[in-house]
Design a protein around this motif. Structure first.
Motif, PDB file in Angstrom:
ATOM      1  N   UNK A 183       0.831  -1.211   0.000  1.00  0.00           N
ATOM      2  CA  UNK A 183       0.000   0.000   0.000  1.00  0.00           C
ATOM      3  C   UNK A 183       0.859   1.252   0.000  1.00  0.00           C
ATOM      4  N   UNK A 184       1.942   1.208   0.759  1.00  0.00           N
ATOM      5  CA  UNK A 184       2.839   2.359   0.828  1.00  0.00           C
ATOM      6  C   UNK A 184       3.507   2.612  -0.525  1.00  0.00           C
ATOM      7  N   UNK A 185       3.974   1.533  -1.169  1.00  0.00           N
ATOM      8  CA  UNK A 185       4.601   1.684  -2.486  1.00  0.00           C
ATOM      9  C   UNK A 185       3.649   2.285  -3.508  1.00  0.00           C
ATOM     10  N   UNK A 186       2.362   1.949  -3.414  1.00  0.00           N
ATOM     11  CA  UNK A 186       1.380   2.348  -4.425  1.00  0.00           C
ATOM     12  C   UNK A 186       0.588   3.593  -4.034  1.00  0.00           C
ATOM     13  N   UNK A 187       0.967   4.239  -2.943  1.00  0.00           N
ATOM     14  CA  UNK A 187       0.290   5.476  -2.557  1.00  0.00           C
ATOM     15  C   UNK A 187       0.370   6.494  -3.694  1.00  0.00           C
ATOM     16  N   UNK A 188      -0.695   7.255  -3.951  1.00  0.00           N
ATOM     17  CA  UNK A 188      -0.669   8.235  -5.052  1.00  0.00           C
ATOM     18  C   UNK A 188       0.476   9.230  -4.957  1.00  0.00           C
ATOM     19  N   UNK A 189       0.872   9.596  -3.733  1.00  0.00           N
ATOM     20  CA  UNK A 189       1.960  10.556  -3.583  1.00  0.00           C
ATOM     21  C   UNK A 189       3.336   9.901  -3.568  1.00  0.00           C
ATOM     22  N   UNK A 190       3.408   8.583  -3.782  1.00  0.00           N
ATOM     23  CA  UNK A 190       4.679   7.868  -3.786  1.00  0.00           C
ATOM     24  C   UNK A 190       4.941   7.163  -5.121  1.00  0.00           C
ATOM     25  N   UNK A 191       3.900   6.686  -5.773  1.00  0.00           N
ATOM     26  CA  UNK A 191       4.056   5.719  -6.858  1.00  0.00           C
ATOM     27  C   UNK A 191       4.967   6.209  -7.972  1.00  0.00           C
ATOM     28  N   UNK A 192       5.024   7.511  -8.219  1.00  0.00           N
ATOM     29  CA  UNK A 192       5.886   8.041  -9.289  1.00  0.00           C
ATOM     30  C   UNK A 192       7.139   8.718  -8.739  1.00  0.00           C
ATOM     31  N   UNK A 193       7.440   8.497  -7.463  1.00  0.00           N
ATOM     32  CA  UNK A 193       8.568   9.203  -6.847  1.00  0.00           C
ATOM     33  C   UNK A 193       9.562   8.249  -6.206  1.00  0.00           C
ATOM     34  N   UNK A 194       9.589   7.007  -6.671  1.00  0.00           N
ATOM     35  CA  UNK A 194      10.522   6.029  -6.127  1.00  0.00           C
ATOM     36  C   UNK A 194      11.830   6.008  -6.919  1.00  0.00           C
ATOM     37  N   UNK A 195      12.941   5.829  -6.221  1.00  0.00           N
ATOM     38  CA  UNK A 195      14.179   5.450  -6.901  1.00  0.00           C
ATOM     39  C   UNK A 195      13.925   4.114  -7.590  1.00  0.00           C
ATOM     40  N   UNK A 196      14.445   3.909  -8.803  1.00  0.00           N
ATOM     41  CA  UNK A 196      14.054   2.729  -9.584  1.00  0.00           C
ATOM     42  C   UNK A 196      14.240   1.389  -8.882  1.00  0.00           C
ATOM     43  N   UNK A 197      15.276   1.250  -8.054  1.00  0.00           N
ATOM     44  CA  UNK A 197      15.562  -0.063  -7.474  1.00  0.00           C
ATOM     45  C   UNK A 197      14.874  -0.310  -6.132  1.00  0.00           C
ATOM     46  N   UNK A 198      14.282   0.714  -5.508  1.00  0.00           N
ATOM     47  CA  UNK A 198      13.735   0.559  -4.163  1.00  0.00           C
ATOM     48  C   UNK A 198      12.562  -0.416  -4.093  1.00  0.00           C
ATOM     49  N   UNK A 199      11.547  -0.341  -4.979  1.00  0.00           N
ATOM     50  CA  UNK A 199      10.430  -1.292  -4.869  1.00  0.00           C
ATOM     51  C   UNK A 199      10.868  -2.748  -4.986  1.00  0.00           C
ATOM     52  N   UNK A 200      11.786  -3.047  -5.898  1.00  0.00           N
ATOM     53  CA  UNK A 200      12.280  -4.425  -6.034  1.00  0.00           C
ATOM     54  C   UNK A 200      13.011  -4.860  -4.766  1.00  0.00           C
ATOM     55  N   UNK A 201      13.774  -3.962  -4.171  1.00  0.00           N
ATOM     56  CA  UNK A 201      14.485  -4.273  -2.930  1.00  0.00           C
ATOM     57  C   UNK A 201      13.504  -4.644  -1.816  1.00  0.00           C
TER      58      UNK A 201
END
Length: 368
Positions: free
Chosen positions: A325-343
């Motif tokens: 849920x945190x990864x997919x939050x509207x205020x987060x989903x487009x602001x991640x460093x590319x490798x963080x979600x996979x980590x």
């Protein structure tokens, strides 16, 4: 109605029941197989259109990244003795046109230093990736990692990051040197970055997430892993020895979170390539032995070596549903460093198991 008509009606009804009993399930089975086969064909066509090649970057529902998990699934830990790092002689050399870009960067940083308008970028020594290979042991098929590096510096890295800048003939470094169907094949001068990324979980089961400072040169303002550290020639290579990835990870824990090696357990989970920026990363999971999130916050309030790299830090319950849920939050989903979600996904799988994590992720995505 005559007696004959009534008799015919009764007979027809009985025959209808008999035929329905005998053939209805068969017809339903045939119809089901036709529908399933058609759906399979459609999915196969769609999959081929979307995937193209045999490699796919990490995605989670509407979240799409450029992080390609090259080795590791989160379940198995890669021990230190299975990672073989070799440093080759000779610095990376850029092609002539790109070398001119590096000269531009050096001249601009010298101008900034003389003018005093801002702090100049330090041209620190770092490593480029010559090659990355994975083999398996004969008996238990454990991964054996072979990483070959070459010396380079930060200005060369900045020049090589201009992958879409036009060259004299109108082409770009990306178009001239990279094949999207062979993401692991690239010249070393375009891979002048190898980093350490760590997912840190406190003793009270909180995932540490950092917000990169707006003042850093690369990827300012994005949300990132708990610890992000680049390999350094001077710091991570004692004498003429090749760098040790676990030692570099422990250095990152000390510099960014003020944690000492006896305060956590460290596990190497995989290797990831950001195919957009050609940046390699070793992905670690670190579990704090006794320190809670509140205690970590108190520790950091007393001073951290590299505090300037982060402008904020948040704590997320380390459960698959909460992290997804945190990864997919509207205020987060487009602001991640590319490798963080996979980590974070690999760390969740390591702790909670693949089936449980994927089930929770699918549940969250369905409810969006």
């Amino acid at each position: 109605m005559s007696g004959i008509d009534v008799g015919n009606g009764v007979v027809g009804a009985i025959l209808g029941v008999v035929f329905a009993t005998l053939f209805q399930q068969g017809l339903q089975d045939v119809w089901f197989r036709i529908r399933r086969r058609s759906a399979g064909v459609v999915r196969s066509i769609t999959f081929r259109e979307q995937q193209g090649g045999g490699w796919s970057a990490f995605s989670l529902g509407p979240l799409h990244t450029s992080a390609l998990i090259v080795d590791g699934d989160g379940g198995a830990v890669i021990p230190p003795e299975s990672v073989h790092v070799q440093v080759l002689d000779g610095d990376i050399e850029l092609p002539a046109e790109m070398s001119a870009w590096r000269d531009e960067i050096a001249a601009e940083e010298e101008r900034v230093r003389e003018s005093g308008e801002r702090a100049p970028v330090w041209n620190g020594p770092r490593y480029a990736v010559e090659s990355f290979e994975v083999s398996r042991t004969a008996l238990d098929e454990h991964a054996e990692i072979h990483l070959r590096l070459r010396p380079t510096d930060y200005y060369t890295f900045l020049a090589a990051q201009q992958l879409d800048r036009r060259l004299a003939d109108g082409s770009t470094p990306r178009g001239r040197h990279l094949d999207p169907d062979q993401p692991l094949t690239a010249p070393a001068f375009l891979q002048c970055s190898f980093g350490i990324n760590i997912a840190v979980v406190t003793a009270d089961h909180l995932l540490v997430v950092t917000h990169r400072s707006d003042r850093v040169r690369m990827a300012p303002g994005v949300w990132n892993s708990s610890v992000n550290e680049g390999l350094s020639q001077h710091i991570d290579s004692a004498g003429r020895n090749a760098p040790d990835l676990h030692s570099a990870a422990r250095r990152g824990m000390r510099e960014e979170l003020a944690l000492e090696p006896h305060e956590f357990s460290l596990f190497l989970l995989g290797f990831v390539l950001d195919v957009e920026k050609r940046a390699w990363s070793a992905h670690f999971y670190a579990r704090l032995n006794d320190m809670t999130g509140e205690q970590l916050q108190t520790r950091m309030s007393r001073g951290v070596a590299d505090r300037w790299e982060h402008q904020a830090m948040e704590y997320v319950p380390f459960r698959a549903v909460d992290v997804t849920r945190y990864l997919l939050r509207p205020d987060r989903i487009h602001r991640w460093a590319p490798v963080a979600p996979a980590l974070f996904h690999l760390a969740l799988v390591h702790v909670h198991g693949r089936a449980s994590v994927e089930r929770a992720e699918a549940q969250v995505v369905r409810r969006l």
